[in-house]
Design a protein around this motif. Structure first.
Motif, PDB file in Angstrom:
ATOM      1  N   GLU B 121       0.838  -1.214   0.000  1.00  0.00           N
ATOM      2  CA  GLU B 121       0.000   0.000   0.000  1.00  0.00           C
ATOM      3  C   GLU B 121       0.867   1.255   0.000  1.00  0.00           C
ATOM      4  O   GLU B 121       0.511   2.261  -0.612  1.00  0.00           O
ATOM      5  N   LEU B 122       2.008   1.207   0.707  1.00  0.00           N
ATOM      6  CA  LEU B 122       2.909   2.362   0.705  1.00  0.00           C
ATOM      7  C   LEU B 122       3.554   2.565  -0.665  1.00  0.00           C
ATOM      8  O   LEU B 122       3.697   3.695  -1.140  1.00  0.00           O
ATOM      9  N   SER B 123       3.940   1.473  -1.317  1.00  0.00           N
ATOM     10  CA  SER B 123       4.692   1.585  -2.566  1.00  0.00           C
ATOM     11  C   SER B 123       3.794   1.870  -3.765  1.00  0.00           C
ATOM     12  O   SER B 123       4.175   2.611  -4.674  1.00  0.00           O
ATOM     13  N   PHE B 124       2.599   1.257  -3.779  1.00  0.00           N
ATOM     14  CA  PHE B 124       1.767   1.314  -4.986  1.00  0.00           C
ATOM     15  C   PHE B 124       0.313   1.687  -4.723  1.00  0.00           C
ATOM     16  O   PHE B 124      -0.468   1.790  -5.665  1.00  0.00           O
ATOM     17  N   GLY B 125      -0.087   1.834  -3.451  1.00  0.00           N
ATOM     18  CA  GLY B 125      -1.503   1.995  -3.154  1.00  0.00           C
ATOM     19  C   GLY B 125      -1.847   3.275  -2.416  1.00  0.00           C
ATOM     20  O   GLY B 125      -1.367   4.368  -2.761  1.00  0.00           O
ATOM     21  N   ALA B 126      -2.663   3.152  -1.377  1.00  0.00           N
ATOM     22  CA  ALA B 126      -3.191   4.307  -0.654  1.00  0.00           C
ATOM     23  C   ALA B 126      -2.107   5.149   0.016  1.00  0.00           C
ATOM     24  O   ALA B 126      -2.324   6.320   0.308  1.00  0.00           O
ATOM     25  N   GLY B 127      -0.944   4.541   0.255  1.00  0.00           N
ATOM     26  CA  GLY B 127       0.118   5.254   0.972  1.00  0.00           C
ATOM     27  C   GLY B 127       1.215   5.757   0.066  1.00  0.00           C
ATOM     28  O   GLY B 127       2.259   6.220   0.538  1.00  0.00           O
ATOM     29  N   ARG B 128       0.956   5.726  -1.233  1.00  0.00           N
ATOM     30  CA  ARG B 128       1.969   6.148  -2.200  1.00  0.00           C
ATOM     31  C   ARG B 128       2.474   7.563  -1.874  1.00  0.00           C
ATOM     32  O   ARG B 128       1.674   8.456  -1.603  1.00  0.00           O
ATOM     33  N   GLY B 129       3.799   7.734  -1.903  1.00  0.00           N
ATOM     34  CA  GLY B 129       4.364   9.049  -1.621  1.00  0.00           C
ATOM     35  C   GLY B 129       4.680   9.265  -0.156  1.00  0.00           C
ATOM     36  O   GLY B 129       5.313  10.258   0.203  1.00  0.00           O
ATOM     37  N   HIS B 130       4.262   8.349   0.687  1.00  0.00           N
ATOM     38  CA  HIS B 130       4.569   8.472   2.110  1.00  0.00           C
ATOM     39  C   HIS B 130       5.814   7.658   2.461  1.00  0.00           C
ATOM     40  O   HIS B 130       6.171   6.712   1.760  1.00  0.00           O
ATOM     41  N   THR B 304      -6.125   0.492  -1.383  1.00  0.00           N
ATOM     42  CA  THR B 304      -6.634   0.562  -2.751  1.00  0.00           C
ATOM     43  C   THR B 304      -6.201  -0.638  -3.583  1.00  0.00           C
ATOM     44  O   THR B 304      -6.604  -0.763  -4.738  1.00  0.00           O
ATOM     45  N   LEU B 305      -5.392  -1.530  -3.016  1.00  0.00           N
ATOM     46  CA  LEU B 305      -4.841  -2.625  -3.830  1.00  0.00           C
ATOM     47  C   LEU B 305      -5.644  -3.912  -3.751  1.00  0.00           C
ATOM     48  O   LEU B 305      -5.399  -4.830  -4.533  1.00  0.00           O
ATOM     49  N   GLY B 306      -6.575  -3.989  -2.805  1.00  0.00           N
ATOM     50  CA  GLY B 306      -7.411  -5.185  -2.685  1.00  0.00           C
ATOM     51  C   GLY B 306      -6.576  -6.443  -2.586  1.00  0.00           C
ATOM     52  O   GLY B 306      -5.583  -6.489  -1.853  1.00  0.00           O
ATOM     53  N   ASP B 307      -6.953  -7.453  -3.363  1.00  0.00           N
ATOM     54  CA  ASP B 307      -6.290  -8.758  -3.311  1.00  0.00           C
ATOM     55  C   ASP B 307      -4.831  -8.726  -3.745  1.00  0.00           C
ATOM     56  O   ASP B 307      -4.094  -9.679  -3.522  1.00  0.00           O
ATOM     57  N   ASP B 308      -4.420  -7.638  -4.414  1.00  0.00           N
ATOM     58  CA  ASP B 308      -3.035  -7.548  -4.896  1.00  0.00           C
ATOM     59  C   ASP B 308      -2.069  -6.980  -3.854  1.00  0.00           C
ATOM     60  O   ASP B 308      -0.854  -6.927  -4.107  1.00  0.00           O
ATOM     61  N   ALA B 309      -2.588  -6.533  -2.693  1.00  0.00           N
ATOM     62  CA  ALA B 309      -1.737  -5.801  -1.748  1.00  0.00           C
ATOM     63  C   ALA B 309      -0.495  -6.598  -1.335  1.00  0.00           C
ATOM     64  O   ALA B 309       0.632  -6.091  -1.389  1.00  0.00           O
ATOM     65  N   VAL B 310      -0.701  -7.838  -0.954  1.00  0.00           N
ATOM     66  CA  VAL B 310       0.429  -8.637  -0.457  1.00  0.00           C
ATOM     67  C   VAL B 310       1.417  -8.932  -1.581  1.00  0.00           C
ATOM     68  O   VAL B 310       2.635  -8.756  -1.421  1.00  0.00           O
ATOM     69  N   ALA B 311       0.905  -9.357  -2.745  1.00  0.00           N
ATOM     70  CA  ALA B 311       1.805  -9.703  -3.849  1.00  0.00           C
ATOM     71  C   ALA B 311       2.566  -8.466  -4.337  1.00  0.00           C
ATOM     72  O   ALA B 311       3.758  -8.543  -4.650  1.00  0.00           O
ATOM     73  N   LEU B 312       1.902  -7.310  -4.363  1.00  0.00           N
ATOM     74  CA  LEU B 312       2.603  -6.088  -4.789  1.00  0.00           C
ATOM     75  C   LEU B 312       3.609  -5.647  -3.722  1.00  0.00           C
ATOM     76  O   LEU B 312       4.675  -5.120  -4.045  1.00  0.00           O
ATOM     77  N   GLY B 313       3.277  -5.841  -2.452  1.00  0.00           N
ATOM     78  CA  GLY B 313       4.255  -5.565  -1.394  1.00  0.00           C
ATOM     79  C   GLY B 313       5.459  -6.478  -1.529  1.00  0.00           C
ATOM     80  O   GLY B 313       6.602  -6.060  -1.319  1.00  0.00           O
ATOM     81  N   ALA B 314       5.198  -7.718  -1.906  1.00  0.00           N
ATOM     82  CA  ALA B 314       6.303  -8.656  -2.127  1.00  0.00           C
ATOM     83  C   ALA B 314       7.176  -8.191  -3.286  1.00  0.00           C
ATOM     84  O   ALA B 314       8.401  -8.309  -3.243  1.00  0.00           O
ATOM     85  N   VAL B 315       6.543  -7.613  -4.325  1.00  0.00           N
ATOM     86  CA  VAL B 315       7.313  -7.026  -5.431  1.00  0.00           C
ATOM     87  C   VAL B 315       8.194  -5.882  -4.904  1.00  0.00           C
ATOM     88  O   VAL B 315       9.386  -5.794  -5.233  1.00  0.00           O
ATOM     89  N   ALA B 316       7.602  -5.034  -4.059  1.00  0.00           N
ATOM     90  CA  ALA B 316       8.373  -3.921  -3.482  1.00  0.00           C
ATOM     91  C   ALA B 316       9.546  -4.438  -2.662  1.00  0.00           C
ATOM     92  O   ALA B 316      10.640  -3.871  -2.672  1.00  0.00           O
ATOM     93  N   LEU B 317       9.312  -5.525  -1.956  1.00  0.00           N
ATOM     94  CA  LEU B 317      10.365  -6.155  -1.144  1.00  0.00           C
ATOM     95  C   LEU B 317      11.466  -6.699  -2.063  1.00  0.00           C
ATOM     96  O   LEU B 317      12.661  -6.567  -1.766  1.00  0.00           O
ATOM     97  N   ALA B 318      11.047  -7.301  -3.185  1.00  0.00           N
ATOM     98  CA  ALA B 318      12.016  -7.868  -4.130  1.00  0.00           C
ATOM     99  C   ALA B 318      12.894  -6.770  -4.738  1.00  0.00           C
ATOM    100  O   ALA B 318      14.043  -7.008  -5.087  1.00  0.00           O
ATOM    101  N   ARG B 319      12.315  -5.572  -4.800  1.00  0.00           N
ATOM    102  CA  ARG B 319      13.014  -4.443  -5.409  1.00  0.00           C
ATOM    103  C   ARG B 319      14.103  -3.884  -4.488  1.00  0.00           C
ATOM    104  O   ARG B 319      15.003  -3.188  -4.941  1.00  0.00           O
TER     105      ARG B 319
END
Lengths: 320, 320
Positions: B121-130, B304-319
């Motif tokens: 959520e921080l990287s791609f969702g409701a918390g973007r920019g924080h 705002t990421l719904g079901d994708d939140a965890v997988a997208l966070g994992a992408v952020a972690l991979a980055r």
């Protein structure tokens, strides 16, 4: 000029402490004064300056040798060094860092007193050698300080770590702050005093405290509370043990949420009764920390700096 | 080889999600499978590999182009990548990071699912920019994740941010974890289900949920809960509103302690009922956050990421 020296000042509701140290935090001189907050903001600042001057003299250190002065005050502090609200001093939105810099003639680094206390215990006390620490300071109120990766955690508003106002019993007792169920409403000396007063006045229960000459149970000194506790006064034990149980629940929440390397308990009540209360706080924290491994990995210890915790934390702040 | 690609995998108790993205987190392909945890650890890992392979194919990306695979799992994770305890999967002390690296043939970065959700959520969702965010994920359980200064806060044991087990009512209801008074025992879907079941079975109260064909109130789906709530079912409203009130108290504790830039609410219950519950959670948080200025400075928003939140966070972690 000589080598670099630091200073730390603790502006308390009752007393002012000033320390002058070397660059490693070794105390070279100290001074202490009454705060006398009723005389007003300017008068308190004059007393801070006098206390600082006295500590310099005691240390044999010239003012110019002081690299920076750290200051802890019982208020939320903004990043710009404004003391937002210090009820014990009667200050609101006081530009304290700026005013002290002008008065002391040295760079000032200002923070909340409990943030300083936590940093002090981490830098020079029970938390030495650790990178993260949570401090809970039990006195008239209940203050908190968090150090994370060596730095005070202030949150983006500078108002974080107000751990006395964690919700520990939602919908429960009213706190001095007006909210319901805050940890401070259960585990501070004020909370204990209220509980004692109600038991005596409303339920007619006997307590050694009245025999010890305590007139206002609501503003009880920690030393007398400790004496009644040690002499086995049933009401005092009941009330203090309940407070320790709640404090343990607060410690549990802090470990569950933050996973600090160590939790340190300080403040007047812990200085007076720490040895007795520590096992109770640990037992309660053990019951409520999630998961068990987090409890097992986190020492819960008494502070070792006593009255110097805030001023030494201010020194650590000045050093950064 | 082409340019760098990333992958994120969410190992849930029921479903597996895999995403393949570009270096900026733009989704290039995805796949989804049932987890089937009852088939055992090795069988689940095989399904993870199959899901990953499917996402690679959907994205048209070669496995070798994946710089790193981030993985979120419903377990406390040690710094060495061991899943300590995943009750929904039946795993204890599983060397998940090592086993997945061997199986997927790419470097793996593993974290707790809610830590990933918060980072997502921080990287791609409701918390973007924080730079800092606290996520609370309300589903069967209640999970938390903390991002501080851009990094997941794991504590020194890697077990921190278990915000479902904050003590919110000391001495209160027994939680699924066996402790008393945890936030999860008041604000999770499981807690609501227990409350509903007791009201129906013990107090004989009527509810639309039984008319909707719900047999086991204890394992209610969020969609049905939302339907009964929206249709004005009195018992559902009472139970869900109370849960939202407790959730707000938990949000308050988090703001009071940590001062994050934003609090994000996610998980199945918030996805189904977020618009209705958000005002209640905010009102409760407003009553319990200390000081008022900290509440005022902290947006509380739906993920705002719904079901994708965890997988997208994992992408952020991979980055990272």
């Amino acid at each position: 000029m000589g080598s670099a020296r630091l200073a730390g000042i603790d502006i308390g509701g009752t007393k002012l402490y000033a320390l002058v140290t070397d660059a490693e935090g070794k105390i070279l001189g100290r001074a202490k004064k009454k705060t006398r907050p009723k005389k007003g903001y300017a008068a308190v600042l004059e007393r801070v300056e006098a206390c600082f001057a006295e500590a310099l003299e005691a240390a044999g250190v010239a003012r110019e040798a002081i690299t920076a002065v750290g200051v802890g005050a019982p208020s939320a502090i903004t990043p710009a060094g404004v003391a937002v609200d210090a009820p014990n001093l009667g200050w609101k939105d006081a530009p304290l860092a700026r005013d002290l810099e002008a008065l002391l003639g040295r760079p000032v680094r200002l923070d909340n007193d409990c943030n300083c206390g936590a940093l002090g215990e981490l830098s020079f006390g029970a938390g030495r050698g650790h990178a993260s620490l949570v401090g809970l300071f039990v006195g008239t109120g209940l203050g908190g300080g968090i150090v994370h990766e060596g730095k005070v955690l202030r949150g983006h508003t500078g108002l974080a770590a107000e751990l006395g106002h964690l919700v520990i019993r939602h919908g429960g007792r009213t706190c001095g702050c007006g909210r319901e169920g805050c940890l401070e409403a259960y585990a501070s000396k004020t909370a204990m005093g209220r509980r004692l007063r109600r038991a005596v006045e409303k339920e007619g229960r006997p307590t050694l405290l009245t025999e010890l000459g305590v007139e206002d149970l609501g503003s009880l000194r920690s030393g007398l509370l400790a004496r009644a506790y040690r002499e086995g006064d049933a009401l005092t034990r009941e009330v203090v043990d309940e407070a320790a149980d709640y404090l343990g629940a607060g410690v549990a929440s802090v470990i569950t949420a933050l996973g600090p390397e160590i939790v340190v308990l300080g403040g007047g009540v812990m200085e007076a009764l720490g040895e007795e209360l520590l096992p109770l706080v640990r037992a309660s924290a053990r019951r409520s920390t999630f998961p068990d491994a987090a409890f097992a990995a986190t020492p819960i210890e008494l502070g070792t700096l006593g009255d110097d915790a805030v001023a030494l934390g201010a020194v650590a702040l000045a050093r950064t």
